[in-house]
Design an enzyme around this catalytic site. Structure first.
Site, PDB file in Angstrom:
ATOM      1  N   ALA A  59       7.940  -5.051   5.164  1.00 18.82           N
ATOM      2  CA  ALA A  59       7.957  -5.517   6.505  1.00 18.82           C
ATOM      3  C   ALA A  59       6.590  -6.290   6.716  1.00 18.82           C
ATOM      4  O   ALA A  59       5.474  -6.229   5.788  1.00 18.82           O
ATOM      5  CB  ALA A  59       7.808  -4.315   7.568  1.00 18.82           C
TER       6      ALA A  59
ATOM      7  N   ASP B 113      10.254  -6.658  -4.022  1.00 18.30           N
ATOM      8  CA  ASP B 113       8.995  -7.003  -3.133  1.00 18.30           C
ATOM      9  C   ASP B 113       9.009  -8.483  -3.210  1.00 18.30           C
ATOM     10  O   ASP B 113       8.972  -9.090  -4.286  1.00 18.30           O
ATOM     11  CB  ASP B 113       7.796  -6.463  -3.681  1.00 18.30           C
ATOM     12  CG  ASP B 113       6.688  -6.354  -2.582  1.00 18.30           C
ATOM     13  OD1 ASP B 113       6.277  -7.431  -2.111  1.00 18.30           O
ATOM     14  OD2 ASP B 113       6.277  -5.297  -2.162  1.00 18.30           O
TER      15      ASP B 113
ATOM     16  N   TYR C  53       0.769  -1.271   0.015  1.00 18.92           N
ATOM     17  CA  TYR C  53       0.040   0.129   0.125  1.00 18.92           C
ATOM     18  C   TYR C  53       0.815   1.238  -0.064  1.00 18.92           C
ATOM     19  O   TYR C  53       0.885   2.166  -1.035  1.00 18.92           O
ATOM     20  CB  TYR C  53      -0.881  -0.042   1.053  1.00 18.92           C
ATOM     21  CG  TYR C  53      -1.692   1.280   1.633  1.00 18.92           C
ATOM     22  CD1 TYR C  53      -2.125   2.111   0.633  1.00 18.92           C
ATOM     23  CD2 TYR C  53      -1.657   1.626   2.945  1.00 18.92           C
ATOM     24  CE1 TYR C  53      -3.123   3.314   1.313  1.00 18.92           C
ATOM     25  CE2 TYR C  53      -2.441   2.805   3.232  1.00 18.92           C
ATOM     26  CZ  TYR C  53      -2.793   3.840   2.122  1.00 18.92           C
ATOM     27  OH  TYR C  53      -3.606   4.524   2.725  1.00 18.92           O
ATOM     28  N   VAL C  54       1.538   1.494   1.142  1.00 19.99           N
ATOM     29  CA  VAL C  54       2.410   2.679   1.169  1.00 19.99           C
ATOM     30  C   VAL C  54       3.471   2.720   0.390  1.00 19.99           C
ATOM     31  O   VAL C  54       3.783   3.726  -0.594  1.00 19.99           O
ATOM     32  CB  VAL C  54       3.249   2.590   2.586  1.00 19.99           C
ATOM     33  CG1 VAL C  54       4.104   3.734   2.678  1.00 19.99           C
ATOM     34  CG2 VAL C  54       2.142   2.849   3.566  1.00 19.99           C
TER      35      VAL C  54
ATOM     36  N   ASN D 208      -1.662   7.000  11.598  1.00 17.78           N
ATOM     37  CA  ASN D 208      -2.346   5.939  10.846  1.00 17.78           C
ATOM     38  C   ASN D 208      -2.539   6.519   9.404  1.00 17.78           C
ATOM     39  O   ASN D 208      -3.086   7.644   9.251  1.00 17.78           O
ATOM     40  CB  ASN D 208      -3.968   6.016  11.443  1.00 17.78           C
ATOM     41  CG  ASN D 208      -3.866   5.214  12.773  1.00 17.78           C
ATOM     42  OD1 ASN D 208      -3.165   5.525  13.831  1.00 17.78           O
ATOM     43  ND2 ASN D 208      -4.985   4.379  12.896  1.00 17.78           N
TER      44      ASN D 208
ATOM     45  N   GLY E  51      -4.420  -3.658  24.355  1.00 15.71           N
ATOM     46  CA  GLY E  51      -3.045  -2.652  23.764  1.00 15.71           C
ATOM     47  C   GLY E  51      -3.661  -1.467  23.198  1.00 15.71           C
ATOM     48  O   GLY E  51      -2.761  -0.797  22.451  1.00 15.71           O
TER      49      GLY E  51
ATOM     50  N   LYS F   8      10.266  -2.853  15.155  1.00 12.82           N
ATOM     51  CA  LYS F   8      10.562  -1.585  14.495  1.00 12.82           C
ATOM     52  C   LYS F   8      11.507  -0.687  15.273  1.00 12.82           C
ATOM     53  O   LYS F   8      12.358  -0.108  14.991  1.00 12.82           O
ATOM     54  CB  LYS F   8       9.423  -0.862  14.240  1.00 12.82           C
ATOM     55  CG  LYS F   8       8.569  -1.522  13.322  1.00 12.82           C
ATOM     56  CD  LYS F   8       9.045  -1.149  11.786  1.00 12.82           C
ATOM     57  CE  LYS F   8       8.073  -1.453  10.695  1.00 12.82           C
ATOM     58  NZ  LYS F   8       8.446  -1.335   9.499  1.00 12.82           N
TER      59      LYS F   8
ATOM     60  N   TYR G  39       5.387  -6.255  16.857  1.00 12.98           N
ATOM     61  CA  TYR G  39       5.400  -5.583  15.617  1.00 12.98           C
ATOM     62  C   TYR G  39       6.293  -4.132  16.250  1.00 12.98           C
ATOM     63  O   TYR G  39       7.422  -3.779  15.677  1.00 12.98           O
ATOM     64  CB  TYR G  39       4.292  -5.261  15.224  1.00 12.98           C
ATOM     65  CG  TYR G  39       3.878  -3.951  14.200  1.00 12.98           C
ATOM     66  CD1 TYR G  39       5.072  -4.256  12.934  1.00 12.98           C
ATOM     67  CD2 TYR G  39       3.246  -2.967  14.468  1.00 12.98           C
ATOM     68  CE1 TYR G  39       5.149  -3.085  12.140  1.00 12.98           C
ATOM     69  CE2 TYR G  39       3.291  -2.102  13.538  1.00 12.98           C
ATOM     70  CZ  TYR G  39       3.967  -2.069  12.366  1.00 12.98           C
ATOM     71  OH  TYR G  39       4.226  -0.876  11.529  1.00 12.98           O
TER      72      TYR G  39
HETATM   73  N1  LIG Z   1      -0.476   1.293   6.705  1.00 12.45           N
HETATM   74  C1  LIG Z   1      -0.170   1.948   8.032  1.00 12.45           C
HETATM   75  O1  LIG Z   1      -1.128   2.529   8.462  1.00 12.45           O
HETATM   76  C2  LIG Z   1       1.080   1.972   8.499  1.00 12.45           C
HETATM   77  C3  LIG Z   1       1.279   2.466   9.757  1.00 12.45           C
HETATM   78  C4  LIG Z   1       2.655   2.623  10.548  1.00 12.45           C
HETATM   79  C5  LIG Z   1       3.621   2.058   9.615  1.00 12.45           C
HETATM   80  N2  LIG Z   1       3.711   1.389   8.678  1.00 12.45           N
HETATM   81  C6  LIG Z   1       4.763   0.608   7.864  1.00 12.45           C
HETATM   82  O2  LIG Z   1       4.967   0.904   6.530  1.00 12.45           O
HETATM   83  C7  LIG Z   1       5.300  -0.071   5.940  1.00 12.45           C
HETATM   84  C8  LIG Z   1       4.325  -0.183   4.677  1.00 12.45           C
HETATM   85  O3  LIG Z   1       2.969  -0.569   5.291  1.00 12.45           O
HETATM   86  P1  LIG Z   1       1.896  -1.178   4.122  1.00 12.45           P
HETATM   87  O4  LIG Z   1       0.365  -0.828   4.860  1.00 12.45           O
HETATM   88  O5  LIG Z   1       1.962  -0.538   2.888  1.00 12.45           O
HETATM   89  O6  LIG Z   1       1.991  -2.830   4.359  1.00 12.45           O
HETATM   90  P2  LIG Z   1       1.943  -3.666   3.029  1.00 12.45           P
HETATM   91  O7  LIG Z   1       1.629  -4.980   3.645  1.00 12.45           O
HETATM   92  O8  LIG Z   1       0.804  -3.282   1.942  1.00 12.45           O
HETATM   93  O9  LIG Z   1       3.238  -3.712   2.166  1.00 12.45           O
HETATM   94  C9  LIG Z   1       4.273  -4.278   2.794  1.00 12.45           C
HETATM   95  C10 LIG Z   1       5.005  -4.991   1.578  1.00 12.45           C
HETATM   96  O10 LIG Z   1       6.329  -5.368   1.837  1.00 12.45           O
HETATM   97  C11 LIG Z   1       6.412  -6.578   1.276  1.00 12.45           C
HETATM   98  N3  LIG Z   1       7.258  -7.390   1.979  1.00 12.45           N
HETATM   99  C12 LIG Z   1       6.792  -8.077   3.090  1.00 12.45           C
HETATM  100  N4  LIG Z   1       8.065  -8.766   3.458  1.00 12.45           N
HETATM  101  C13 LIG Z   1       9.117  -8.671   2.600  1.00 12.45           C
HETATM  102  C14 LIG Z   1      10.486  -9.260   2.172  1.00 12.45           C
HETATM  103  N5  LIG Z   1      11.039 -10.218   3.117  1.00 12.45           N
HETATM  104  N6  LIG Z   1      10.996  -8.691   1.128  1.00 12.45           N
HETATM  105  C15 LIG Z   1      10.306  -7.868   0.135  1.00 12.45           C
HETATM  106  N7  LIG Z   1       9.309  -7.445   0.400  1.00 12.45           N
HETATM  107  C16 LIG Z   1       8.446  -7.760   1.532  1.00 12.45           C
HETATM  108  C17 LIG Z   1       5.019  -7.154   1.066  1.00 12.45           C
HETATM  109  O11 LIG Z   1       4.767  -8.156   0.060  1.00 12.45           O
HETATM  110  C18 LIG Z   1       4.166  -5.742   0.850  1.00 12.45           C
HETATM  111  O12 LIG Z   1       4.193  -5.552  -0.599  1.00 12.45           O
HETATM  112  C19 LIG Z   1       5.592  -1.132   6.686  1.00 12.45           C
HETATM  113  O13 LIG Z   1       6.778  -1.232   7.018  1.00 12.45           O
HETATM  114  C20 LIG Z   1       4.801  -0.800   7.723  1.00 12.45           C
HETATM  115  O14 LIG Z   1       5.383  -1.541   9.068  1.00 12.45           O
HETATM  116  C21 LIG Z   1       2.200   1.313   7.779  1.00 12.45           C
END
Ligand SMILES: NC(=O)c1ccc[n+]([C@@H]2O[C@H](COP(=O)([O-])OP(=O)(O)OC[C@H]3O[C@@H](n4cnc5c(N)ncnc54)[C@H](O)[C@@H]3O)[C@@H](O)[C@H]2O)c1
Length: 327
Positions: free
Chosen positions: A75, A31, A11-12, A170, A286, A145, A141
């Site tokens: 992640a 990815d 997503y991000v 968020n 939590g 981090k 989690y």
């Molecule tokens: N979405 C939120 O609200 C939020 C909030 C705080 C932090 N984050 C952090 O932002 C980042 C992205 O979050 P997101 O919501 O897009 O999650 P997401 O699950 O949509 O994206 C994570 C991506 O990482 C890839 N991935 C996982 N393990 C991998 C590996 N070993 N090698 C290569 N690729 C790998 C997944 O396939 C996925 O495409 C994460 O690090 C998450 O912890 C997200």
């Protein structure tokens, strides 16, 4: 700049890839597709399927692609899953993260931006939360981090890594062609949209918190504001830039404003123009009553501000993306 985005099909990551490519950067996505959206639009980037946890393969990729900087979005990021399966979280997010940092050392890549999270703070003593608040994560989690941040900090001290960690609150909303669809989905706005579109009713987890309407208050930030912060943070890792180097620079990313679950749902019904079927659930373990970011440091150090993070814009863009049938 030539940028490797780990997790770029998530997503991000996918929204950031689109934004960085549009800003004129060359982007390579790495990815594993562990939790990626199969339909992510990565048209502006080269895509490599593989894991950032493989030190030798990542070092080779960094060299081959002549990468200048890494944006580490990849992640595992589900709080509940992390409590059930801490081994996965420490293996992937911590051990895997160290493999990535070592691959960067091997290949002489010194510039790093990390996707971090408000979960590093745990239950804060007060809000808004500044970056120097104690880091007391309450789940694996958040702990993973915090460990990754600490590793990057010591790599900065010892090996000259230039690193910025962005602690998202968020994240919500959609970019021009990429948006949010997790399986399972644990986030409020996409679940509200699913409920409004005929999916399962939304569960409101607890309505007896010490907040004005009894539901938890959170800080929402538009994913496009995050993408812009990534661009600015990557610039801040340039050699000689006083903002990075010596120590990890950690910055909160939020809007600086809190909304209760109830307020988000009222606004979602207005923006979407449909009722959101809801059921009352128990509090989740939590979940603190209030989490709001102090965003002074991101403003001062990165020149960043939340330009699109009104509830209306976040919900409206997420709804438009969903309604367009994007995958
Ligand atoms: N979405 C939120 O609200 C939020 C909030 C705080 C932090 N984050 C952090 O932002 C980042 C992205 O979050 P997101 O919501 O897009 O999650 P997401 O699950 O949509 O994206 C994570 C991506 O990482 C890839 N991935 C996982 N393990 C991998 C590996 N070993 N090698 C290569 N690729 C790998 C997944 O396939 C996925 O495409 C994460 O690090 C998450 O912890 C997200």
């Amino acid at each position: 700049m030539r940028i490797l985005v780990t997790g770029g099909a998530g997503y991000v990551g996918s929204v950031s890839v689109e934004h960085l490519a549009a800003a004129g950067h060359d982007v390579v996505v790495l990815d594993s597709y562990a939790t990626a959206r199969p339909g992510a639009n990565l048209a502006g980037a080269a895509v490599v399927e593989g894991t950032y946890t493989d030190r030798a393969a990542v070092a080779a990729l960094l060299r081959e692609q002549r990468i200048d900087a890494v944006l580490h979005c990849g992640a595992r990021s589900l709080v509940g899953e992390s409590i059930r399966e801490p081994a996965l979280y420490f293996r992937e997010n911590v051990a895997g993260g160290i493999a990535l940092l070592e691959a960067m050392r091997d290949a002489g890549v010194e510039r790093l931006v990390i996707s971090s999270t408000a979960a590093v703070y745990g239950v804060p003593a007060s809000t808004p939360i500044p970056e120097d608040a104690p880091l007391r994560p309450i789940n694996p989690y958040g702990e993973s981090k915090r460990s990754l941040e600490a590793t990057a900090d010591w790599f900065a001290v010892a090996y000259g890594l230039r690193a910025v960690s962005l602690r998202y609150f968020n994240v919500a909303g959609a970019g021009p062609t990429n948006g949010e669809r997790h399986e399972p989905e644990t986030h409020l706005i996409p679940n509200a949209i699913r409920a409004a579109a005929g999916g399962p009713p939304l569960t409101v987890f607890g309505s007896d918190y010490p907040t004005p309407d009894g539901t938890p208050i959170r800080d929402y930030v538009h994913v496009l504001d995050l993408a812009e912060a990534h661009r600015l943070a990557l610039e801040a890792t340039a050699p000689g830039d006083a903002r990075s180097g010596g120590h990890l620079l950690a910055c909160n990313l939020g809007s600086g404003v809190g909304y209760s679950v109830r307020q988000v749902l009222v606004e979602a019904e207005r923006v979407i123009g449909r009722p959101i079927p809801q059921t009352a659930g128990q509090r989740r373990a939590g979940d603190p009553p209030t989490l709001v970011a102090d965003i002074t440091r991101a403003r001062d150090a990165l020149g960043w501000g939340p330009a699109r993070s009104s509830l209306e814009e976040m919900i409206g863009s997420a709804w438009a993306w969903w309604s367009a049938g994007r995958e």
